[in-house]
Design a protein around this motif. Structure first.
Motif, mmCIF file in Angstrom:
data_model
loop_
_atom_site.group_PDB
_atom_site.id
_atom_site.type_symbol
_atom_site.label_atom_id
_atom_site.label_comp_id
_atom_site.label_asym_id
_atom_site.label_seq_id
_atom_site.Cartn_x
_atom_site.Cartn_y
_atom_site.Cartn_z
ATOM 1 N N ARG A 9 0.400 -1.078 0.531
ATOM 2 C CA ARG A 9 0.081 0.346 -0.083
ATOM 3 C C ARG A 9 1.108 1.588 -0.113
ATOM 4 O O ARG A 9 0.586 2.025 -1.317
ATOM 5 C CB ARG A 9 -1.024 0.240 1.203
ATOM 6 C CG ARG A 9 -1.906 -1.335 1.413
ATOM 7 C CD ARG A 9 -3.004 -0.943 2.507
ATOM 8 N NE ARG A 9 -3.823 -1.549 2.533
ATOM 9 C CZ ARG A 9 -4.924 -1.846 2.277
ATOM 10 N NH1 ARG A 9 -5.644 -0.780 1.664
ATOM 11 N NH2 ARG A 9 -6.279 -2.171 1.980
ATOM 12 N N ILE A 10 2.015 1.356 1.064
ATOM 13 C CA ILE A 10 2.897 2.424 0.912
ATOM 14 C C ILE A 10 3.786 2.863 -0.589
ATOM 15 O O ILE A 10 3.878 3.881 -0.748
ATOM 16 C CB ILE A 10 3.723 1.976 2.176
ATOM 17 C CG1 ILE A 10 2.473 2.698 3.743
ATOM 18 C CG2 ILE A 10 4.673 3.300 2.465
ATOM 19 C CD1 ILE A 10 3.780 2.190 4.344
ATOM 20 N N GLY A 235 2.836 -4.974 15.958
ATOM 21 C CA GLY A 235 1.549 -5.462 14.841
ATOM 22 C C GLY A 235 1.051 -3.962 14.629
ATOM 23 O O GLY A 235 0.198 -4.077 14.033
ATOM 24 N N ARG A 236 1.521 -3.576 16.251
ATOM 25 C CA ARG A 236 -0.133 -2.370 16.073
ATOM 26 C C ARG A 236 0.515 -1.458 14.885
ATOM 27 O O ARG A 236 0.238 -0.512 14.194
ATOM 28 C CB ARG A 236 0.539 -1.479 17.472
ATOM 29 C CG ARG A 236 -0.678 -0.754 17.279
ATOM 30 C CD ARG A 236 -1.030 0.346 19.091
ATOM 31 N NE ARG A 236 -0.004 0.614 19.114
ATOM 32 C CZ ARG A 236 0.844 -0.133 20.153
ATOM 33 N NH1 ARG A 236 0.225 -1.166 20.729
ATOM 34 N NH2 ARG A 236 2.188 0.525 20.703
ATOM 35 N N GLN A 237 2.058 -0.958 14.997
ATOM 36 C CA GLN A 237 2.790 -0.205 14.502
ATOM 37 C C GLN A 237 2.242 -0.446 12.658
ATOM 38 O O GLN A 237 2.259 0.093 11.629
ATOM 39 C CB GLN A 237 4.318 0.337 14.131
ATOM 40 C CG GLN A 237 4.540 0.682 15.779
ATOM 41 C CD GLN A 237 6.005 0.674 15.610
ATOM 42 O OE1 GLN A 237 6.850 -0.486 14.872
ATOM 43 N NE2 GLN A 237 6.495 1.670 16.249
ATOM 44 N N LEU A 241 -0.037 1.739 9.552
ATOM 45 C CA LEU A 241 1.123 2.209 8.452
ATOM 46 C C LEU A 241 0.123 1.870 7.171
ATOM 47 O O LEU A 241 -0.166 2.587 6.705
ATOM 48 C CB LEU A 241 2.075 1.619 8.410
ATOM 49 C CG LEU A 241 3.352 1.670 8.827
ATOM 50 C CD1 LEU A 241 4.882 0.757 8.680
ATOM 51 C CD2 LEU A 241 3.167 3.115 8.500
ATOM 52 N N ARG A 242 -0.894 0.347 7.225
ATOM 53 C CA ARG A 242 -2.331 0.245 6.956
ATOM 54 C C ARG A 242 -3.293 1.555 6.333
ATOM 55 O O ARG A 242 -3.775 2.155 5.279
ATOM 56 C CB ARG A 242 -3.321 -0.794 6.864
ATOM 57 C CG ARG A 242 -1.816 -1.807 6.757
ATOM 58 C CD ARG A 242 -2.958 -3.519 7.414
ATOM 59 N NE ARG A 242 -1.920 -4.221 7.590
ATOM 60 C CZ ARG A 242 -1.972 -5.335 8.450
ATOM 61 N NH1 ARG A 242 -1.790 -4.521 9.246
ATOM 62 N NH2 ARG A 242 -1.074 -6.538 8.143
ATOM 63 N N LYS A 247 -5.858 6.107 3.533
ATOM 64 C CA LYS A 247 -5.409 7.527 4.139
ATOM 65 C C LYS A 247 -5.370 8.440 2.705
ATOM 66 O O LYS A 247 -5.365 8.935 1.452
ATOM 67 C CB LYS A 247 -5.164 8.691 5.198
ATOM 68 C CG LYS A 247 -5.596 9.976 5.699
ATOM 69 C CD LYS A 247 -7.299 9.463 5.551
ATOM 70 C CE LYS A 247 -8.245 11.755 6.234
ATOM 71 N NZ LYS A 247 -7.299 11.479 7.332
ATOM 72 N N ALA A 248 -3.845 8.043 2.464
ATOM 73 C CA ALA A 248 -3.120 8.938 1.552
ATOM 74 C C ALA A 248 -3.425 8.380 -0.096
ATOM 75 O O ALA A 248 -3.309 9.056 -0.817
ATOM 76 C CB ALA A 248 -1.326 8.337 1.812
ATOM 77 N N ARG A 249 -3.922 7.382 0.261
ATOM 78 C CA ARG A 249 -4.369 6.767 -1.271
ATOM 79 C C ARG A 249 -5.536 7.914 -1.948
ATOM 80 O O ARG A 249 -5.541 8.373 -2.997
ATOM 81 C CB ARG A 249 -4.613 4.954 -1.455
ATOM 82 C CG ARG A 249 -5.757 4.851 -2.769
ATOM 83 C CD ARG A 249 -5.680 3.545 -2.097
ATOM 84 N NE ARG A 249 -6.439 3.156 -1.659
ATOM 85 C CZ ARG A 249 -6.856 2.216 -0.930
ATOM 86 N NH1 ARG A 249 -7.054 1.017 -1.386
ATOM 87 N NH2 ARG A 249 -8.283 2.574 0.094
#
Length: 444
Positions: A9-10, A235-237, A241-242, A247-249
């Protein structure tokens, strides 16, 4: 619907943003591209890595990604107690030789490893010792020099994994908060209220949008969430990031959001000279974007609590030698390894130190050296059964074992980075023999 990994995704979002930027240089005369590319700090480290490095990977590239605790630009209200650079996150990204797959390996910051001698901020060399892996970055960065910080982190990762690092990227907290803010914040949905004094975080339960120090505190919080370990935080990080990538997309087609996102991202980056260019970063991100989701694998180095070996240590973890070796060998040989295969290997714990009988022989010619090492091994839980002089001086340390004790020898080798156990028909029965040479690293 097939889940999309956070790295893909990133990669997709950064590639899209960078592509728009590169295409836009035709109308801006390149000013925007030049400014953002100039934001990236290049740091040469090759001269500080020495000659004792692993050989090149058989295809592919290895990139060490370092999340830095640098608080520069965040104000005095956050992290003012820090006096040196700190690494909060360490990941080793392997892009497969064909460019069709990637493996991302998280190295828990609480991993207890051997840290080699590194050049410190005042120019002196630190003493080799064992400690948690994130200290390496702080040792090199004790004077605020990112190149020395990266060099020490790379040396430590290479010596403990035997995987050669081809490139590195350091991203500090300025970039993280700037990217979040450029997108108007990121929504999180904690099921319970979060009160974490160390992360300076105070949030209610339920969905809410976080930015600035709240976003930073959320991804850094550890003791108040989950099991309180760094493994839980990893895992939370990844989940955050997801959400950030999603949001960036949706927002990167807005010129102001696009510029703010890329300005923050590039201004926070320090890389080796080969990556210190927006087009090269775009090529890397675009390659990841084009990979099938099921060809991007996220793994954590197989590990177990160090208290199993050292009962008084309740805070750190030790890498599981057989499983970790399988993982790092796969990276070196440019082979894909699945989470299931690694989990199978990680299910077999190595013998505990107190079940390993060790004979320590002094081949250095320095009186008392064998007894010194024996005492250190006993402190680590090993059963030292003999301490004596070797029949003759040796040029290099050796670790030998008889048939049937390979696992026990690997347990000891895990405390002596760079030492490979060898089967020997002349080895004493039921005993692993450590013959000390002048090159012996400090056990830890």
């Amino acid at each position: 619907m097939r889940a999309v990994h956070p790295l893909r995704r990133i990669g997709r979002c950064i590639a899209l943003a960078a592509a728009l930027l590169v295409l836009g240089t035709a109308t801006t005369g390149g000013w925007l591209y030049t400014r953002l590319s100039g934001n990236i700090h290049g740091a040469a480290v090759d001269g500080a890595l020495g000659d004792n490095r692993p050989g090149a990977t058989r295809g592919g590239r290895n990139i060490l990604i370092i999340g830095s605790d640098s608080r520069t630009g965040l104000g005095d209200d956050y992290g003012a107690e820090l006096t040196s650079m700190q690494s909060d996150t360490l990941m080793l990204l392997h892009v497969g030789g064909s460019g069709k797959w990637a493996t991302v390996v998280s190295l828990p910051r609480d991993s207890w490893v051997h840290i080699p001698a590194c050049r410190q901020g005042d120019g002196t060399l630190s003493a080799p010792h064992s400690f948690k892996i994130n200290e390496a970055f702080a040792i090199g960065g004790s004077g605020g020099d990112a190149a020395r910080a990266a060099a020490c982190a790379i040396k430590t990762v290479e010596q403990n994994t035997r995987v050669r690092v081809d490139h590195f990227m350091i991203a500090d907290f300025r970039g993280f908060t700037g990217m979040v803010n450029a997108l108007g914040g990121v929504e999180i949905c904690p099921e319970r209220p979060i009160h974490d004094a160390k992360a300076r975080l105070d949030l209610g339960a339920g969905c809410q949008t976080v930015r600035d120090a709240q976003a930073l505190g959320y991804v850094r919080a550890r003791y108040s969430l989950g099991d309180g370990t760094d493994l839980g935080r990893i895992g939370r990080q990844q989940e955050f990031l997801r959400a950030l990538a999603a949001k960036a997309r949706d927002r990167l087609h807005h010129p102001r959001a696009l510029y703010g996102f890329l300005d923050s991202a590039t201004a926070s980056l320090t890389t080796d000279p080969a990556l210190a260019d927006l087009r090269r970063l775009y090529d890397l991100a675009a390659g990841i974007r084009g990979m099938d989701a099921d060809r991007i694998t996220f793994l954590t180095v197989p590990n177990y609590p160090r208290r199993r070996d050292v009962p008084g240590d309740t805070a750190n973890v030790v890498w599981n030698p057989p499983a970790a070796e399988r993982l790092f060998t796969a990276l070196t040989l440019d082979r894909e390894i699945t989470a299931d295969r690694l989990r199978e290997a990680a299910g077999r714990l190595p013998p505990a130190p107190d079940t390993v009988r060790v004979a320590v022989l002094n081949g250095t010619g320095v009186a008392g050296r064998a007894r010194e090492i024996a005492d250190r091994l006993r402190a680590l839980g090993f059963s030292v059964t003999a301490v004596a002089n070797a029949p003759a001086p040796v040029a290099a340390t050796t670790l030998t074992h008889p048939e049937g004790l390979a696992a026990q020898a690997r347990t000891l080798a895990a405390r002596l980075p760079g030492l490979t156990p060898e089967l020997s028909a002349a080895a004493a029965p039921d005993t692993v023999t450590l013959t000390i040479g002048p090159d012996l690293p400090t056990p830890g």
